[in-house]
Design a protein around this motif. Structure first.
Motif, PDB file in Angstrom:
ATOM      1  N   VAL A  52    -135.145  -3.628  -7.669  1.00  0.00           N
ATOM      2  CA  VAL A  52    -134.941  -3.554  -9.122  1.00  0.00           C
ATOM      3  C   VAL A  52    -134.489  -2.155  -9.533  1.00  0.00           C
ATOM      4  CG1 VAL A  52    -136.125  -3.661 -11.350  1.00  0.00           C
ATOM      5  CG2 VAL A  52    -136.518  -5.444  -9.658  1.00  0.00           C
ATOM      6  N   ASP A  53    -135.122  -1.129  -8.998  1.00  0.00           N
ATOM      7  CA  ASP A  53    -134.738   0.241  -9.340  1.00  0.00           C
ATOM      8  C   ASP A  53    -133.313   0.550  -8.907  1.00  0.00           C
ATOM      9  OD1 ASP A  53    -137.193   0.683 -10.469  1.00  0.00           O
ATOM     10  OD2 ASP A  53    -138.054   1.637  -8.691  1.00  0.00           O
ATOM     11  N   LYS A  54    -132.909   0.043  -7.743  1.00  0.00           N
ATOM     12  CA  LYS A  54    -131.547   0.297  -7.261  1.00  0.00           C
ATOM     13  C   LYS A  54    -130.514  -0.407  -8.137  1.00  0.00           C
ATOM     14  CE  LYS A  54    -130.580   2.321  -4.241  1.00  0.00           C
ATOM     15  NZ  LYS A  54    -130.159   3.730  -4.098  1.00  0.00           N
ATOM     16  N   ILE A  55    -130.807  -1.634  -8.569  1.00  0.00           N
ATOM     17  CA  ILE A  55    -129.867  -2.350  -9.445  1.00  0.00           C
ATOM     18  C   ILE A  55    -129.707  -1.611 -10.768  1.00  0.00           C
ATOM     19  CG2 ILE A  55    -129.502  -4.485 -10.735  1.00  0.00           C
ATOM     20  CD1 ILE A  55    -130.847  -5.981  -8.459  1.00  0.00           C
ATOM     21  N   ILE A  56    -130.823  -1.150 -11.349  1.00  0.00           N
ATOM     22  CA  ILE A  56    -130.743  -0.414 -12.612  1.00  0.00           C
ATOM     23  C   ILE A  56    -129.955   0.875 -12.430  1.00  0.00           C
ATOM     24  CG2 ILE A  56    -132.112   0.831 -14.323  1.00  0.00           C
ATOM     25  CD1 ILE A  56    -134.277  -1.230 -13.998  1.00  0.00           C
ATOM     26  N   GLU A  57    -130.183   1.556 -11.325  1.00  0.00           N
ATOM     27  CA  GLU A  57    -129.491   2.826 -11.081  1.00  0.00           C
ATOM     28  C   GLU A  57    -127.979   2.640 -10.984  1.00  0.00           C
ATOM     29  OE1 GLU A  57    -129.006   6.041  -7.407  1.00  0.00           O
ATOM     30  OE2 GLU A  57    -130.703   4.626  -7.436  1.00  0.00           O
ATOM     31  N   LYS A  58    -127.537   1.574 -10.320  1.00  0.00           N
ATOM     32  CA  LYS A  58    -126.109   1.387 -10.071  1.00  0.00           C
ATOM     33  C   LYS A  58    -125.403   0.604 -11.181  1.00  0.00           C
ATOM     34  CE  LYS A  58    -126.133   3.470  -6.106  1.00  0.00           C
ATOM     35  NZ  LYS A  58    -125.386   4.748  -5.905  1.00  0.00           N
ATOM     36  N   ALA A  59    -126.130  -0.192 -11.953  1.00  0.00           N
ATOM     37  CA  ALA A  59    -125.482  -1.059 -12.942  1.00  0.00           C
ATOM     38  C   ALA A  59    -125.550  -0.519 -14.365  1.00  0.00           C
ATOM     39  CB  ALA A  59    -126.129  -2.452 -12.917  1.00  0.00           C
ATOM     40  N   ARG A  60    -126.409   0.435 -14.635  1.00  0.00           N
ATOM     41  CA  ARG A  60    -126.621   0.895 -16.008  1.00  0.00           C
ATOM     42  C   ARG A  60    -125.518   1.833 -16.457  1.00  0.00           C
ATOM     43  NH1 ARG A  60    -129.448   5.226 -18.525  1.00  0.00           N
ATOM     44  NH2 ARG A  60    -130.191   4.633 -20.586  1.00  0.00           N
ATOM     45  N   THR A  61    -124.969   1.550 -17.669  1.00  0.00           N
ATOM     46  CA  THR A  61    -124.007   2.435 -18.328  1.00  0.00           C
ATOM     47  C   THR A  61    -124.573   3.027 -19.610  1.00  0.00           C
ATOM     48  OG1 THR A  61    -122.983   0.674 -19.656  1.00  0.00           O
ATOM     49  CG2 THR A  61    -122.135   1.010 -17.424  1.00  0.00           C
ATOM     50  N   GLY A  62    -125.645   2.453 -20.143  1.00  0.00           N
ATOM     51  CA  GLY A  62    -126.239   2.930 -21.389  1.00  0.00           C
ATOM     52  C   GLY A  62    -125.691   2.260 -22.623  1.00  0.00           C
ATOM     53  N   GLU A  63    -124.735   1.343 -22.480  1.00  0.00           N
ATOM     54  CA  GLU A  63    -124.161   0.635 -23.613  1.00  0.00           C
ATOM     55  C   GLU A  63    -124.654  -0.804 -23.640  1.00  0.00           C
ATOM     56  OE1 GLU A  63    -119.952   0.901 -23.667  1.00  0.00           O
ATOM     57  OE2 GLU A  63    -119.900   3.095 -23.779  1.00  0.00           O
ATOM     58  N   ILE A  64    -124.454  -1.451 -24.799  1.00  0.00           N
ATOM     59  CA  ILE A  64    -124.857  -2.848 -24.942  1.00  0.00           C
ATOM     60  C   ILE A  64    -124.054  -3.711 -23.975  1.00  0.00           C
ATOM     61  CG2 ILE A  64    -124.884  -4.815 -26.518  1.00  0.00           C
ATOM     62  CD1 ILE A  64    -125.323  -2.873 -28.781  1.00  0.00           C
ATOM     63  N   GLY A  65    -124.760  -4.613 -23.279  1.00  0.00           N
ATOM     64  CA  GLY A  65    -124.094  -5.506 -22.342  1.00  0.00           C
ATOM     65  C   GLY A  65    -124.294  -5.152 -20.889  1.00  0.00           C
ATOM     66  N   ASP A  66    -125.224  -4.230 -20.587  1.00  0.00           N
ATOM     67  CA  ASP A  66    -125.476  -3.875 -19.185  1.00  0.00           C
ATOM     68  C   ASP A  66    -126.069  -5.036 -18.399  1.00  0.00           C
ATOM     69  OD1 ASP A  66    -124.421  -1.371 -19.124  1.00  0.00           O
ATOM     70  OD2 ASP A  66    -126.304  -0.320 -19.478  1.00  0.00           O
ATOM     71  N   GLY A  67    -126.740  -5.975 -19.085  1.00  0.00           N
ATOM     72  CA  GLY A  67    -127.244  -7.163 -18.394  1.00  0.00           C
ATOM     73  C   GLY A  67    -128.758  -7.238 -18.363  1.00  0.00           C
ATOM     74  N   LYS A  68    -129.264  -8.172 -17.590  1.00  0.00           N
ATOM     75  CA  LYS A  68    -130.698  -8.428 -17.466  1.00  0.00           C
ATOM     76  C   LYS A  68    -131.044  -8.674 -16.008  1.00  0.00           C
ATOM     77  CE  LYS A  68    -132.002  -8.539 -21.854  1.00  0.00           C
ATOM     78  NZ  LYS A  68    -132.074  -9.814 -22.564  1.00  0.00           N
ATOM     79  N   ILE A  69    -132.324  -8.484 -15.692  1.00  0.00           N
ATOM     80  CA  ILE A  69    -132.867  -8.769 -14.362  1.00  0.00           C
ATOM     81  C   ILE A  69    -134.052  -9.707 -14.526  1.00  0.00           C
ATOM     82  CG2 ILE A  69    -133.908  -7.808 -12.277  1.00  0.00           C
ATOM     83  CD1 ILE A  69    -132.468  -5.208 -12.818  1.00  0.00           C
ATOM     84  N   PHE A  70    -134.084 -10.768 -13.735  1.00  0.00           N
ATOM     85  CA  PHE A  70    -135.170 -11.746 -13.782  1.00  0.00           C
ATOM     86  C   PHE A  70    -135.843 -11.811 -12.414  1.00  0.00           C
ATOM     87  CE2 PHE A  70    -131.755 -13.078 -16.619  1.00  0.00           C
ATOM     88  CZ  PHE A  70    -132.410 -13.163 -17.827  1.00  0.00           C
ATOM     89  N   LEU A  71    -137.171 -11.925 -12.408  1.00  0.00           N
ATOM     90  CA  LEU A  71    -137.946 -12.079 -11.184  1.00  0.00           C
ATOM     91  C   LEU A  71    -138.509 -13.490 -11.140  1.00  0.00           C
ATOM     92  CD1 LEU A  71    -139.889  -8.688 -11.001  1.00  0.00           C
ATOM     93  CD2 LEU A  71    -137.693  -9.300  -9.955  1.00  0.00           C
ATOM     94  N   ILE A  72    -138.169 -14.225 -10.083  1.00  0.00           N
ATOM     95  CA  ILE A  72    -138.558 -15.633  -9.954  1.00  0.00           C
ATOM     96  C   ILE A  72    -139.339 -15.790  -8.658  1.00  0.00           C
ATOM     97  CG2 ILE A  72    -137.716 -18.003  -9.854  1.00  0.00           C
ATOM     98  CD1 ILE A  72    -135.123 -16.954 -11.168  1.00  0.00           C
ATOM     99  N   PRO A  73    -140.572 -16.292  -8.703  1.00  0.00           N
ATOM    100  CA  PRO A  73    -141.338 -16.483  -7.461  1.00  0.00           C
ATOM    101  C   PRO A  73    -140.713 -17.562  -6.582  1.00  0.00           C
ATOM    102  CG  PRO A  73    -142.486 -17.434  -9.339  1.00  0.00           C
ATOM    103  CD  PRO A  73    -141.329 -16.691  -9.905  1.00  0.00           C
ATOM    104  N   VAL A  74    -140.726 -17.318  -5.288  1.00  0.00           N
ATOM    105  CA  VAL A  74    -140.186 -18.263  -4.296  1.00  0.00           C
ATOM    106  C   VAL A  74    -141.327 -18.668  -3.372  1.00  0.00           C
ATOM    107  CG1 VAL A  74    -138.526 -18.559  -2.412  1.00  0.00           C
ATOM    108  CG2 VAL A  74    -137.894 -17.222  -4.432  1.00  0.00           C
ATOM    109  N   SER A  75    -141.556 -19.961  -3.263  1.00  0.00           N
ATOM    110  CA  SER A  75    -142.699 -20.444  -2.489  1.00  0.00           C
ATOM    111  C   SER A  75    -142.486 -20.301  -0.985  1.00  0.00           C
ATOM    112  CB  SER A  75    -142.990 -21.909  -2.834  1.00  0.00           C
ATOM    113  OG  SER A  75    -141.840 -22.710  -2.548  1.00  0.00           O
ATOM    114  N   ASP A  76    -141.243 -20.448  -0.512  1.00  0.00           N
ATOM    115  CA  ASP A  76    -141.006 -20.354   0.934  1.00  0.00           C
ATOM    116  C   ASP A  76    -139.524 -20.104   1.176  1.00  0.00           C
ATOM    117  OD1 ASP A  76    -141.459 -20.317   3.616  1.00  0.00           O
ATOM    118  OD2 ASP A  76    -142.071 -22.410   3.801  1.00  0.00           O
ATOM    119  N   VAL A  77    -139.236 -19.583   2.364  1.00  0.00           N
ATOM    120  CA  VAL A  77    -137.862 -19.349   2.812  1.00  0.00           C
ATOM    121  C   VAL A  77    -137.702 -20.039   4.162  1.00  0.00           C
ATOM    122  CG1 VAL A  77    -136.117 -17.633   3.385  1.00  0.00           C
ATOM    123  CG2 VAL A  77    -137.812 -17.149   1.603  1.00  0.00           C
ATOM    124  N   ILE A  78    -136.610 -20.802   4.329  1.00  0.00           N
ATOM    125  CA  ILE A  78    -136.368 -21.567   5.558  1.00  0.00           C
ATOM    126  C   ILE A  78    -134.963 -21.254   6.052  1.00  0.00           C
ATOM    127  CG2 ILE A  78    -136.278 -23.864   6.600  1.00  0.00           C
ATOM    128  CD1 ILE A  78    -138.044 -24.807   4.226  1.00  0.00           C
TER     129      ILE A  78
END
Length: 208
Positions: free
Chosen positions: A153-179
């Motif tokens: 999350v910190d890396k995405i904010i560091e590289k994607a942020r411009t400080g203007e409206i429209g920089d975007g959003k980040i969502f955290l979604i739990p994942v029960s398993d990976v196969i």
């Protein structure tokens, strides 16, 4: 000839002349205090009306991810999908930063939409768009283990942020398993990418 006083006395009527009453002076502070104490003792005091001032709005803080390590993520899970909505021209910066830190499994898709910008406009490729106009965005999805979430999350904010409206959003979604389809591996073995962050961390550990 009798005088008027003698005539009035003989008739049994006696008139007394009263001087006009002087106006009552306004109550002083001491008098007001006594009246207030008397009304309290009689239970006649009216409840005081208190005007509550509206809550004071604090200025917005700096745009950075707040640590959620103390409270933990809800619901609890071993893996989480980090889903980021980004400006298209910032995606190469984000993907390069993720590769440098060892994150190799990334899914990218083109999306369109607009955010709740409160009537503000967003600048995109030199043009301004209102909030009811769909803007081209890129959705980036990364599934990582719980201990990697904050770093990603910190890396995405560091590289994607411009400080203007429209920089975007980040969502955290739990994942029960990976196969992993190829081998049928599940859990951490399936999530781990060869040469990824887990390998970098393990190679950096001293060998006793």
């Amino acid at each position: 000839m009798s005088s008027p006083a003698t005539a009035a006395a003989s008739c049994g009527v006696l008139r007394h002349h009263h001087p006009p009453a002087s106006p009552r002076p306004p109550p002083t502070t001491t008098t007001t205090s006594r009246l207030l104490l008397a009304s309290r003792s009689r239970g006649l005091q009216r409840p005081l009306r208190v005007n509550h001032a509206p809550p004071r709005r604090l200025p917005p803080t700096a745009a950075r991810a707040q640590s959620a390590a103390a409270a933990g993520y809800q619901p609890e899970s071993e893996f989480y999908k980090v889903e980021a909505i980004l400006r298209p021209w910032r995606v190469p910066y984000v993907s390069s930063g993720l590769l440098q830190m060892g994150i190799r499994g990334v899914t990218v898709s083109d999306v369109r939409g607009f955010g709740a910008q409160g009537g503000s406009t967003e600048r995109h490729e030199g043009s301004e768009f209102a909030e009811d106009t769909f803007i081209d965005k890129v959705k980036m999805e990364i599934v990582v283990s719980k201990d990697q979430v904050e770093a990603v999350v910190d890396k995405i904010i560091e590289k994607a942020r411009t400080g203007e409206i429209g920089d975007g959003k980040i969502f955290l979604i739990p994942v029960s398993d990976v196969i992993r389809i190829r081998t049928g591996e599940r859990g951490e073995r399936a999530e781990r990418m060869a040469g990824g962050l887990a390998d970098k961390l393990s190679s950096a550990m001293p060998i006793s």
